[in-house]
Scaffold this active site. Structure first.
Site, PDB file in Angstrom:
ATOM      1  N   ASN A 139       9.372   3.932   2.918  1.00  0.00           N
ATOM      2  CA  ASN A 139       9.318   3.604   4.042  1.00  0.00           C
ATOM      3  C   ASN A 139      10.374   3.278   4.124  1.00  0.00           C
ATOM      4  O   ASN A 139      10.916   3.036   3.460  1.00  0.00           O
ATOM      5  CB  ASN A 139       8.072   2.778   4.640  1.00  0.00           C
ATOM      6  CG  ASN A 139       6.595   3.557   4.460  1.00  0.00           C
ATOM      7  OD1 ASN A 139       6.176   3.500   3.115  1.00  0.00           O
ATOM      8  ND2 ASN A 139       5.858   3.361   4.687  1.00  0.00           N
ATOM      9  N   HIS A 179       5.833   4.533  12.501  1.00  0.00           N
ATOM     10  CA  HIS A 179       5.410   4.747  10.479  1.00  0.00           C
ATOM     11  C   HIS A 179       6.767   5.538  10.188  1.00  0.00           C
ATOM     12  O   HIS A 179       7.012   6.798  10.310  1.00  0.00           O
ATOM     13  CB  HIS A 179       4.540   4.885  10.608  1.00  0.00           C
ATOM     14  CG  HIS A 179       3.972   4.861   9.334  1.00  0.00           C
ATOM     15  ND1 HIS A 179       3.317   3.814   7.957  1.00  0.00           N
ATOM     16  CD2 HIS A 179       4.632   5.888   7.656  1.00  0.00           C
ATOM     17  CE1 HIS A 179       3.428   3.952   7.488  1.00  0.00           C
ATOM     18  NE2 HIS A 179       4.249   5.620   7.057  1.00  0.00           N
ATOM     19  N   CYS A 219       7.736   9.781  -1.456  1.00  0.00           N
ATOM     20  CA  CYS A 219       6.372  10.323  -1.279  1.00  0.00           C
ATOM     21  C   CYS A 219       6.202  11.569  -2.320  1.00  0.00           C
ATOM     22  O   CYS A 219       7.386  12.350  -3.015  1.00  0.00           O
ATOM     23  CB  CYS A 219       6.485  11.475   0.296  1.00  0.00           C
ATOM     24  SG  CYS A 219       5.297  12.742   0.404  1.00  0.00           S
ATOM     25  N   ARG A 237       0.804  -1.335   0.478  1.00  0.00           N
ATOM     26  CA  ARG A 237       0.011  -0.001  -0.174  1.00  0.00           C
ATOM     27  C   ARG A 237       1.035   1.617  -0.011  1.00  0.00           C
ATOM     28  O   ARG A 237       1.195   1.911  -0.838  1.00  0.00           O
ATOM     29  CB  ARG A 237      -0.807   0.008   1.207  1.00  0.00           C
ATOM     30  CG  ARG A 237      -2.215   0.534   1.252  1.00  0.00           C
ATOM     31  CD  ARG A 237      -2.218   2.261   1.909  1.00  0.00           C
ATOM     32  NE  ARG A 237      -1.264   2.360   2.748  1.00  0.00           N
ATOM     33  CZ  ARG A 237      -0.854   3.179   3.585  1.00  0.00           C
ATOM     34  NH1 ARG A 237      -0.628   5.144   2.659  1.00  0.00           N
ATOM     35  NH2 ARG A 237       0.174   4.037   4.847  1.00  0.00           N
ATOM     36  N   ASP A 238       1.263   1.377   1.558  1.00  0.00           N
ATOM     37  CA  ASP A 238       2.133   2.864   0.760  1.00  0.00           C
ATOM     38  C   ASP A 238       3.291   3.174  -0.036  1.00  0.00           C
ATOM     39  O   ASP A 238       4.038   4.095  -0.208  1.00  0.00           O
ATOM     40  CB  ASP A 238       3.061   3.235   2.574  1.00  0.00           C
ATOM     41  CG  ASP A 238       2.923   4.577   3.335  1.00  0.00           C
ATOM     42  OD1 ASP A 238       3.082   5.502   2.009  1.00  0.00           O
ATOM     43  OD2 ASP A 238       3.580   4.776   4.295  1.00  0.00           O
ATOM     44  N   HIS A 278       9.737   7.567   7.567  1.00  0.00           N
ATOM     45  CA  HIS A 278      10.229   6.954   6.202  1.00  0.00           C
ATOM     46  C   HIS A 278      11.575   7.434   6.795  1.00  0.00           C
ATOM     47  O   HIS A 278      11.942   7.660   7.457  1.00  0.00           O
ATOM     48  CB  HIS A 278       9.368   8.638   5.647  1.00  0.00           C
ATOM     49  CG  HIS A 278       7.880   7.597   5.077  1.00  0.00           C
ATOM     50  ND1 HIS A 278       8.105   7.460   3.511  1.00  0.00           N
ATOM     51  CD2 HIS A 278       6.624   7.075   5.652  1.00  0.00           C
ATOM     52  CE1 HIS A 278       6.311   7.000   4.257  1.00  0.00           C
ATOM     53  NE2 HIS A 278       6.065   6.957   4.889  1.00  0.00           N
TER      54      HIS A 278
END
Ligand code: HMG
Ligand code: MG
Length: 298
Positions: free
Chosen positions: A246, A204, A237, A12-13, A206
């Site tokens: 990430n 979380h 991003c 997903r991310d 990055h």
């Protein structure tokens, strides 16, 4: 041995930020390999607008192909009631709502102010609760925002508290653009944990500036026991030039095993998975670990 939970967010991310679209079969093979590596929570998609995030447009097909009653948990992002309709249709067991500690980021990401977004989530969470679906809450920009700069820890704590009060079982604190360093992460965690118990928080991170592993170590020492990460360091991003996605799951697992924590992850199989998806994207894995051990023969 103490256990640390890994929430794998690569499908997903990670993939939402890859320029190249990955076909459904490859996405499903990636998710299967992640599960075979021992990961038990794999964020598998997002029921968001395909105009906003075309890479997630096949999320319903992804979820429909997965075994949602097996040992793996496959959460999906849900921003509003329309996304909740899709989550119910897919029969998911867990969703994640995603807010931000920055007004400007909230507006750019989900086209709503922070308070309007919390109202939307309230309706989504009520429906999830009614259907027996667990809800995780994200807070983005917990240290810095690409539009507003530094974010006050108090603001992060307010949003985290609001999500926890609405019923989110866990709050994932996102350093969305990877600007945090151990001191700013500590200040943020001090403020948030005064409002929401540490056991309910996840990190979380990055890795834009190479600080993610240092920040995870800091968060571990503060008592966090759940971390989100992305196989091969997938992603980036769209709002931060040079952002490298990430933190890579392989690097996090290497750190955790070295510190004596159990993760349930088979690092060699995970590294193979990292090479698998990196090869599908036509490049090397973004993780130090997978590059150091190299690609194994199939
Ligand atoms: P909007 O344009 O304000 O929505 O977008 P709207 O309600 O005005 O509707 C406009 C159109 O979108 C309508 O279609 C709706 O049906 C459709 P039309 O009538 O024009 O044909 N629509 C939808 N379609 C599919 N699924 C939906 C949906 N909702 C409306 N759920 C919206 C508002 C929230 C939908 C949009 O801004 C959006 O999709 N944003 C998602 C952005 C996103 O996914 N960002 C990445 C995830 S967050 C993240 O990565 C951070 C995180 O990793 C933590 C960290 O690192 O910090 C979690
Ligand atoms: Mg993220």
């Amino acid at each position: 041995m103490q256990h640390v939970n890994i929430v794998e967010v690569g499908p997903r991310d990670g993939l939402q930020n890859e320029k190249q679209t990955i076909d459904l079969a490859t996405k499903l093979a990636l998710i299967q390999r992640l599960a075979d590596s021992g990961l038990r929570t794999i964020e598998a998609g997002a029921f968001v607008s395909p105009q906003w995030v075309p890479q997630m447009a096949d999320s319903l097909a992804v979820l429909q192909a997965l075994d949602l009653s097996g040992p793996c948990n496959y959460p999906v992002l849900v921003p509003n009631d329309k996304g909740m309709d899709a989550a119910l249709q897919a029969g998911v067991r867990e969703i994640a709502v995603f807010g931000a500690a920055s007004e400007a980021f909230s507006q750019k990401n989900i086209n709503a102010s922070i308070s309007a977004s919390l109202q939307r989530f309230e309706s989504v969470i009520k429906r999830a609760d009614h259907a027996g679906i667990r809800v995780r809450g994200y807070v983005s920009c917990v240290v810095g925002c690409p539009y507003e700069g530094a974010i006050a820890p108090r603001k992060v704590a307010e949003v985290a508290r609001a999500l926890a009060d609405m019923g989110c079982y866990e709050i994932s604190l996102g350093d969305t653009i990877g600007v945090g360093t151990p001191n700013s992460v500590t200040d943020m965690l001090d403020a948030v944990s005064a409002q929401v118990p540490m056991a309910q928080l996840a990190g979380h991170f990055h890795d834009t500036y190479g600080m993610a592993i240092a920040n995870i170590h800091t968060a571990l020492q503060a008592g966090i026991r759940t971390f989100d990460s992305s196989v091969a360091g997938l992603g980036g991003c769209p709002y931060a030039r040079g952002a490298s996605g990430n933190v890579a799951t392989e690097d996090v697992v290497y750190l955790l095993h070295g510190l004596g924590y159990d993760t349930g992850v088979d690092l060699a199989r995970l590294a193979d998975t990292s090479w698998f998806i990196a090869t599908a994207l036509g490049r090397e894995p973004g993780s130090k670990y997978a590059r150091a051990v190299g690609r194994r023969e199939a």
